[in-house]
Design a protein around this motif. Structure first.
Motif, mmCIF file in Angstrom:
data_model
loop_
_atom_site.group_PDB
_atom_site.id
_atom_site.type_symbol
_atom_site.label_atom_id
_atom_site.label_comp_id
_atom_site.label_asym_id
_atom_site.label_seq_id
_atom_site.Cartn_x
_atom_site.Cartn_y
_atom_site.Cartn_z
ATOM 1 N N ARG A 143 0.829 -1.208 0.000
ATOM 2 C CA ARG A 143 0.000 0.000 0.000
ATOM 3 C C ARG A 143 0.858 1.250 0.000
ATOM 4 N NH1 ARG A 143 -5.497 -0.646 3.481
ATOM 5 N NH2 ARG A 143 -6.132 -2.691 2.699
ATOM 6 N N THR B 15 -10.843 -5.999 -7.260
ATOM 7 C CA THR B 15 -9.944 -5.915 -6.100
ATOM 8 C C THR B 15 -9.106 -4.645 -6.148
ATOM 9 O OG1 THR B 15 -9.833 -8.341 -6.063
ATOM 10 C CG2 THR B 15 -8.148 -7.131 -4.836
ATOM 11 N N LYS C 213 -11.279 -1.508 -5.523
ATOM 12 C CA LYS C 213 -11.654 -1.413 -4.111
ATOM 13 C C LYS C 213 -10.507 -0.851 -3.286
ATOM 14 C CE LYS C 213 -13.471 -4.230 -0.300
ATOM 15 N NZ LYS C 213 -13.886 -5.595 0.116
ATOM 16 N N LEU C 214 -9.285 -1.289 -3.587
ATOM 17 C CA LEU C 214 -8.115 -0.787 -2.869
ATOM 18 C C LEU C 214 -7.924 0.710 -3.098
ATOM 19 C CD1 LEU C 214 -5.569 -1.412 -1.202
ATOM 20 C CD2 LEU C 214 -4.403 -1.966 -3.327
ATOM 21 N N LEU D 169 -10.285 2.932 -3.964
ATOM 22 C CA LEU D 169 -11.381 3.680 -3.337
ATOM 23 C C LEU D 169 -11.165 3.810 -1.835
ATOM 24 C CD1 LEU D 169 -14.430 2.155 -5.268
ATOM 25 C CD2 LEU D 169 -13.437 4.421 -5.564
ATOM 26 N N GLN D 170 -10.739 2.741 -1.178
ATOM 27 C CA GLN D 170 -10.540 2.790 0.273
ATOM 28 C C GLN D 170 -9.402 3.725 0.652
ATOM 29 O OE1 GLN D 170 -9.960 -1.363 1.166
ATOM 30 N NE2 GLN D 170 -12.156 -1.767 1.397
ATOM 31 N N ARG D 171 -8.350 3.781 -0.169
ATOM 32 C CA ARG D 171 -7.172 4.555 0.213
ATOM 33 C C ARG D 171 -7.209 5.995 -0.293
ATOM 34 N NH1 ARG D 171 -2.236 3.811 2.273
ATOM 35 N NH2 ARG D 171 -0.507 5.100 1.503
ATOM 36 N N PRO E 155 -11.277 9.267 -0.163
ATOM 37 C CA PRO E 155 -11.422 10.379 0.801
ATOM 38 C C PRO E 155 -10.445 11.517 0.519
ATOM 39 C CG PRO E 155 -11.441 8.259 1.922
ATOM 40 C CD PRO E 155 -11.042 7.979 0.523
ATOM 41 N N GLU F 235 -21.009 -3.690 -4.013
ATOM 42 C CA GLU F 235 -20.144 -3.131 -2.963
ATOM 43 C C GLU F 235 -19.354 -1.937 -3.488
ATOM 44 O OE1 GLU F 235 -16.510 -4.556 0.028
ATOM 45 O OE2 GLU F 235 -17.345 -5.942 -1.463
ATOM 46 N N LEU F 236 -18.836 -2.072 -4.700
ATOM 47 C CA LEU F 236 -18.097 -0.959 -5.296
ATOM 48 C C LEU F 236 -19.012 0.236 -5.545
ATOM 49 C CD1 LEU F 236 -15.893 -2.896 -7.902
ATOM 50 C CD2 LEU F 236 -15.105 -1.783 -5.813
ATOM 51 N N LEU G 235 -19.255 2.088 -2.357
ATOM 52 C CA LEU G 235 -18.016 2.806 -2.047
ATOM 53 C C LEU G 235 -17.844 4.057 -2.907
ATOM 54 C CD1 LEU G 235 -15.506 -0.185 -1.673
ATOM 55 C CD2 LEU G 235 -16.407 1.271 0.147
#
Length: 643
Positions: free
Chosen positions: A536, A568, A571-572, A574-576, A579, A634-635, A638
């Motif tokens: 990451r 996958t 998703k990584l 979007l999470q990191r 924001p 799920e995406l 997000l």
């Protein structure tokens, strides 16, 4: 008792430095067997007399490497095709350019002169075959049917048909008068590199990289026989002038074949490597090959080669047991009906009659004024190209064959005196007729030839033309054709290249990004307690801008593993980074100049735009059922902050 003289079967004639750069094509004159033309990466066409070290003339005009050359049967015209698709025809007697033909969009792979008319056929990597009228400088017909590069073209002896061989594994026969395909011959399993018409019968031979030679009946349009077991790809084949056999120039050997039934009459070892062209003269076979800038010529004495089941009577080996000759029966196919008279070559501009002269402003007159001929070997040039006593020139014919070099190895001479045992050539062919052959060891001597600068004959280019279709045989007047300069032709060739440049620039940028990331550490190193996956800490906005377009492609893939990898990775990101992207875009403008912040803002805007494009795709796929449907839903959740 005097020791008998041992005559060689095959020997090396000479080796010359043909061009300042690599040789890209070469051809032997079929009328005399004594003229050699070479094309090179230096964009020149050089002309040589076989077994003489000095260049007769060098023809200029092409601006890209010469990929194909061909001499007409009287050896008074030469045509050359270049890598850019242009074709130029030179008059060798006048030492000047005659025609410039434009129309192909890729490399010229093959050329051939019509045996009686004033026409040239050209085959290109653009898969098209064009028939050109040299008199009118126009394209008469375009034959479309091949799907890959056309490697060889041959006119039939009567001038009515055209055979073509291509990389698409097919051989096609075209009717010139009707302007359409007569038949397609399928059977080769590899690219077909060469075709040859039988000199007398309705028979066609084709050679391929699948190591086979096939014979086709041109009355029944079906295969007659197939020669298998060639030691390598078939590059050059030639029928004997009387049609009794077929010669195949193999890797370091010459093979002599019959086709009804298929059989091998003889094998002669020749150290010529990959022979590029063959011809016969004075019962000798001449072969030429090239490597880099060098061209080598070789001779095979056909008097010592078994052909058509006949047995060669060696004067040194009269006492050896002879095989029973095979009697050949009458031909079972039709013969060609050749015209009683042949058409004359295209008339040069300068005429004796005042009424036939063109105005000084014509293209041909301009080329004649601007062309210069610097003949280095005047004797050779005059002997071959200049008519004597105002009589039309005939092809250079010589009654003397090339002399074989004397045998200087006593051991080999004694070995040659021994009776040779007959051996049967093993060919994996059905119903193969047995025949004997005597393997012979070639003794090729190489005499260093002095390197001489070729005599340069610069030839000014005619301006290329726009082409229109017309009938093949009737000599109707062509309508005015639109002229096109070289710059316009090059601009048309470059069309569509802008897209490729954009793609390559994008790839270069992506590679720079990956290289920059790679230098910071192990990009695939596993984290403690986790399965191997990208760290990451290595994920930055620069990497996101590069990866997001690829993720979009993965999500649209039909392969399950690709879709899973795309989900996958997205998703990584979007999470990191989501924001961070939304916060930076929502922040008020800064006061003053902050270059770092401006760069980060630009990257965030680019990522936001890419994510918006992906969000529409995710929304459409969120209604799917199964595992991928849940992943897309799920995406979709997000990516809600993007709205």
């Amino acid at each position: 008792m005097a020791t008998p003289v041992v005559t060689k079967t095959a020997w090396k004639l000479q080796e010359i430095v043909a061009h300042a750069s690599n040789v890209s094509s070469l051809v032997l004159g079929k009328g005399s067997g004594r003229l050699l033309a070479t094309g090179g990466d230096d964009c020149r066409v050089n002309l040589w007399s076989v077994n003489k070290p000095n260049c007769i003339m060098s023809l200029t005009g092409h601006t890209s490497p010469v990929e194909s050359v061909r001499l007409n049967t009287p050896e008074e015209l030469i045509v050359a095709g270049s890598q850019s698709g242009s074709i130029r025809v030179w008059d060798l007697e006048a030492a000047k350019i005659l025609r410039t033909l434009m129309g192909h969009k890729a490399n010229i792979c093959s050329l051939d002169f019509h045996p009686y008319g004033e026409f040239v056929a050209s085959g290109s990597q653009d898969t098209n075959i064009k028939l050109w009228d040299i008199r009118r400088k126009g394209c008469v017909f375009r034959y479309k049917g091949h799907t890959q590069a056309v490697r060889c073209l041959r006119f039939s002896p009567d001038g009515k048909w055209l055979a073509s061989a291509a990389d698409d594994h097919s051989v096609k026969l075209w009717d010139l008068t009707a302007g359409k395909m007569m038949s397609e011959f399928l059977g080769h399993t590899g690219p077909v590199s060469v075709v040859e018409f039988h000199p007398n019968e309705y028979l066609l031979a084709s050679g391929s990289s699948d190591r086979t030679i096939r014979f086709w009946d041109l009355e029944k349009f079906q295969v007659v026989s197939c020669i298998e077991g060639e030691p390598g790809p078939v590059r050059s084949i030639l029928f004997n002038p009387d049609g009794c056999c077929l010669y195949s120039g193999c890797q370091d050997s010459l093979r002599v074949y019959g086709w009804e039934p298929e059989r091998c009459f003889d094998v002669v070892l020749v150290n010529w490597g990959k022979v590029a062209d063959l011809t016969t003269c004075n019962n000798q076979l001449i072969g030429v090959s090239f490597a880099q800038s060098n061209v080598s010529s070789y001779v095979v004495d056909l008097n010592r080669v078994t052909r058509s089941g006949t047995v060669v009577q060696d004067p040194v080996q009269d006492s050896r047991p002879l095989a029973q000759p095979t009697l050949s029966g009458p031909t079972i196919r039709r013969g060609y009906e050749r015209p009683a008279t042949a058409c004359s070559k295209p008339q040069r501009v300068k005429q004796n009659s005042e009424s036939e002269r063109r105005s000084p402003s014509s293209e041909d007159d301009r080329d004649e004024r601007e062309s210069r001929a610097e003949i280095q070997n005047a004797d050779d040039y005059n002997e071959i190209f200049q008519p004597k006593n105002n009589i039309s020139r005939t092809p250079p014919q010589r009654s003397e064959p090339f002399p074989a070099p004397p045998e200087d190895d006593l051991a080999i001479a004694k070995e040659a005196l021994k009776p040779s045992q007959a051996m049967d050539v093993q060919l994996p062919l059905p119903n193969r007729g047995s025949s004997d052959f005597v393997p012979r060891l070639p003794v090729a001597t190489s005499t260093p030839m002095p390197k001489a600068e070729p005599a340069v004959i610069p030839a000014t280019r005619n301006e290329p033309i726009g082409l229109k279709a017309s009938d093949f045989l009737p000599a109707v007047k062509m309508p005015n054709q639109s002229e096109m300069v070289d710059e316009d032709a090059m601009s048309q060739i470059r069309k569509g290249h802008d897209t490729m440049c954009v793609v390559l620039t994008s790839r270069h940028k992506n590679l720079d990004t990956v290289r920059a990331v790679w230098t910071t550490g192990d990009i695939k190193g596993p984290r403690a307690g986790h399965s191997p996956s990208p760290r990451r800490s290595l994920w930055k906005l620069d990497l996101c801008t590069t990866v997001l377009p690829q993720i979009e492609k993965l999500l649209q893939s039909k392969y399950e593993s690709y879709v899973q990898t795309g989900c996958t990775s997205l998703k990584l990101i979007l999470q990191r980074f989501l924001p961070l992207i939304t916060d930076i875009l929502a922040a008020p403008p800064s006061v003053g100049v902050d270059i770092t912040r401006e760069e980060r803002l630009h990257k965030c805007r680019l990522c936001y735009k890419q994510l918006k494009n992906i969000s529409h795709l995710i929304k459409n796929k969120s209604g799917l059922s199964g595992r991928h449907g849940s992943a897309f839903r799920e995406l979709h959740l997000l990516m809600a902050p993007l709205d």
